[in-house]
Each structure stands twice: as C-alpha cells, then as structure tokens.
Design an enzyme around this catalytic site. Structure first.
Site, PDB file in Angstrom:
ATOM      1  N   LYS A   1       0.846  -1.210   0.000  1.00 25.17           N
ATOM      2  CA  LYS A   1       0.000   0.000   0.000  1.00 25.17           C
ATOM      3  C   LYS A   1       0.877   1.254   0.000  1.00 25.17           C
ATOM      4  CE  LYS A   1      -0.639  -0.612   4.952  1.00 25.17           C
ATOM      5  NZ  LYS A   1      -1.270   0.058   6.035  1.00 25.17           N
TER       6      LYS A   1
ATOM      7  N   TYR B   1      17.129  30.112   4.478  1.00 29.02           N
ATOM      8  CA  TYR B   1      15.975  30.828   5.059  1.00 29.02           C
ATOM      9  C   TYR B   1      16.164  31.073   6.541  1.00 29.02           C
ATOM     10  CZ  TYR B   1      13.187  30.191   0.843  1.00 29.02           C
ATOM     11  OH  TYR B   1      12.715  30.240  -0.435  1.00 29.02           O
TER      12      TYR B   1
END
Ligand SMILES: Cc1ncc(COP(=O)(O)O)c(C=O)c1O
Length: 382
Positions: A34, A262
């Site tokens: 999955k 940043y």
C-alpha cells in the site's frame, strides 16, 4: 525527468527480503504494497514480491488495487483497509478481496455482489485492541456466522492487526494474540473458521513465532527496513531496497559568519564550501532534518546538512572533502556510497520520523531508477 534527484529501487533486495521472510514464516506471505509500496513503487515491489514467492498482495484502497491491475498484475489482492461505499465498484473491478471492518460492511458488500452478479471474496478483521477499525471481538463470531451463510460473499479469511508488536515488551501483544486465538477456536467449533487466519505483520513475523498462524502479511521488512530496530538477528539479514540520491547543482564559498538559507538559522562558523543539492522538502526530504545533525555522503564521506532544508534544494557543508565536488557529482542521502552507508532508518530518526513515514513521504517529483538483475546497469523509468 529532471535528473536532479532520484530514488533507486533494488529489486534483487526485495526478492531477497521476501525469501528471508518466507523462510522465517514457514507459511504463505501476503506482500503489503500500500501507499505506493511505502514510497518505493507499488508495481515494481509487487512484481518482485510475487516473483520471489509471495502468495498475494495487500493494499489499502480499491484505487491501489486498480493500479496493480492496470500494470498487468494478476495475482490475488486483498484490500486490507476500510472502504467507502463509493469504492466498492473499484474493488469489484479489481477482483480484490474486501476486508469487513464492521458488521454493516457485510450488507454493503452483499449489495455490491448483487450489482456484480457474483459473490465477492471477503475476510473479517477483528479489533483486538487498536481502536482504529475492525470488528469488536464480541461481534466477530456472529459476523463470521452471517458471512458464512451469505450467498453474496465468499468468506476466505479472518485476521487481526497487532498494534504494539514493535514494543520492547511483547506481553501486551501476546495477550492480544491470545484473545484472537480464542476467537479462532470458537469459530472452528462453530464450523465458521475460514481457510486463512493471519495476524502478524513484519514485527510479529520476526519476533513472535506464535503469531505466524497460517499466513503472514509483511510490508516494511520486504523493503529491508527494520520498523523500530526490533527485528533482531533475522532482521539483520534484510537488505535495504531503496537509495535516495541527488546531484550537486553548484558549489559556493562563504566567509565565516555568513548566514545560510531561510531565516539565516545556520551561520558559517568558518570559511565554508557549500554544495547545493537538487532536492528539498518538495521531494519529500523532511524539513525537520534541518539542524538535526543530518548528513549525506559525497565521495564516500559524510557531509553535514546545513541551514533549513528548502523546497527544492538542500545545502551541505563540503569544506572537509579532499576535493571540492563538481556540479553533477552525486550525493547519497540514503544508501551506500563506496564503503560508507547512511540508512533510511538513520535519516528517519534524525527527522523524528518512523521509517514508514520517511519512505511514504518521498515525493512524486523524484525520478525513479529500477535496478534489476536483467539490466545490470540500470534502466530508468518515468
Ligand atoms: C492491516 C495491516 N497489515 C499489515 C501491514 C504491514 O505492516 P508492516 O509494514 O509493519 O509489515 C499493515 C501496515 O500498516 C497493515 O495496516
């Protein structure tokens, strides 16, 4: 395909891991693929697992089952997860076995069977203490009886999921398994015990022989990953199937005291050479790796990640390398580089994640390279 950053999937490793799991289990193995095979690529992992002797595949949704069918996979597929009424048509189209999570699911599947004009395969999942979904233990026997009599369904299995099987202390898991075993015994006495009875996912398969029953389901171990450093000696025989690599896009020198990235959260403590890698959190590299002491491998040496992981880039300090890397040099974020290795488990830990969450988070922007024995170099796939 940008060539900036890519996942490498080693199919021989998947096959090897399936063999290890099957030998240990001694019973049939359902390969759980999955969430795009935990970010590794559902179709490739599924094919490799079936080739190595897995008896079937487990997915979470009808859409995932349909993806496997669209790729030409014909093996048996079980949808392990809860389903919405709208997903039933897809499950029928995919010829998948549905898992009943509550007594009302039987009615829903019966209606879908009427529309399909044929009985649909189902299994019953019992909640032995997860409180997620699954039929409460006391409602399980009546549901097994009802499903056995129902002409709209073909009852093929009974399962449970053990939520604490990675814990150091297995006593809770043993107690839950004992409850499940009592249900199995009652179902047998009532003549409604289906053929497949399973409880163990990777952790219980490796750690708790009595959980192996007559089938096991494994996902993460087939990818060569230990879910919580709990698999012990047999876990050490597994081989990681995934590497994550990126190109160095450019390098630059910064002086001591220069803030990088940043927020300027990392300040160069010395004259520093930085390499900019072509992947960031937009590719699934977890932002929390920022300032957690994470490293990558370049030319076989560990280089620290510095500043914040950005959306499209990650900066690393390459000052201590013998030679400044050139654009196009390859950085290994997960995997081997020469003698050195950084594991997915290590990077996940640095990011405060479980290995499942790290690998499932790998983004669709990454290129995929599938290593296979039939193509000793590699073939690239979109
Ligand atoms: C019902 C069920 N079975 C099996 C698995 C496979 O677990 P693992 O990857 O730990 O082997 C999962 C994964 O979450 C699951 O939800």
């Amino acid at each position: 395909m940008s060539g900036r950053a890519w996942v490498e999937l080693d199919l021989a490793a998947v096959r090897h891991n399936v063999t290890v799991a099957r030998e240990l289990a001694g019973v049939p193995l359902l390969a759980v693929v999955k969430a795009n095979g935990y970010g590794h690529g559902a179709v490739d992992v599924a094919r490799a697992a079936l080739a190595a002797g897995a008896k079937g595949l487990g997915v979470a949704t009808a859409e995932e089952a349909l993806e496997l069918r669209a790729a030409g996979i014909t093996g048996s597929i079980q949808i392990l997860g809860s389903f919405l009424p709208d997903e039933l048509a897809g499950a029928v189209e995919a010829r998948a076995c549905l898992t009943l999570h509550e007594p009302e699911d039987l009615q829903r599947v019966r209606q879908a069977a009427r529309r399909a004009g044929r009985p649909l395969p189902v299994q019953v999942i019992v909640d032995v203490g997860m409180a997620r979904h699954g039929v409460p233990l006391e409602e399980a026997l009546p549901l097994l009886e009802a499903a056995s009599r129902d002409p709209g369904v073909h009852l093929t299995g009974l399962l449970t999921h053990l939520p604490c099987a990675t814990a150091p202390d297995l006593s809770l898991t043993r107690a839950r398994l004992a409850r499940f075993r009592r249900l199995i015994a009652s179902a047998a006495v009532s003549g409604v015990l289906p053929a497949q009875v399973h409880a163990a996912a990777s952790a219980a398969l490796f750690r708790l022989p009595e959980a192996r029953l007559n089938q096991v389901r494994a996902g993460i171990a087939l990818l060569g990953l230990d879910p919580a450093q709990c698999l012990g000696e047999p876990g050490a025989r597994l081989r990681p199937a995934l590497s994550l690599r990126a190109q160095v896009m450019r390098t630059r020198q910064v002086g001591k005291g220069v803030p990088v990235g940043y927020g300027g959260r990392w300040i160069a403590p010395r004259e520093t050479t930085l390499a900019l890698l072509g992947l960031g959190y937009g590719d699934g590299l977890p932002y929390p790796l920022t300032q957690q002491g994470a490293e990558v491998l370049i030319r076989g040496q560990r280089c620290p990640v510095v500043g914040s992981v950005m959306m499209d880039y990650t900066a690393v300090d390459v000052t201590d390398l013998d030679e400044v890397p050139a654009p196009g040099d390859v950085a290994t974020i997960v995997g081997r580089c020469g003698e050195a290795e950084i594991t997915l488990v290590e990077q996940a830990e640095r990011a405060g994640l479980i290995p499942y969450a790290f690998s499932c988070g790998l983004g669709t922007r990454l290129d995929r390279v599938v290593l296979s024995e039939s193509a000793p170099a590699f073939r690239r796939v979109a």
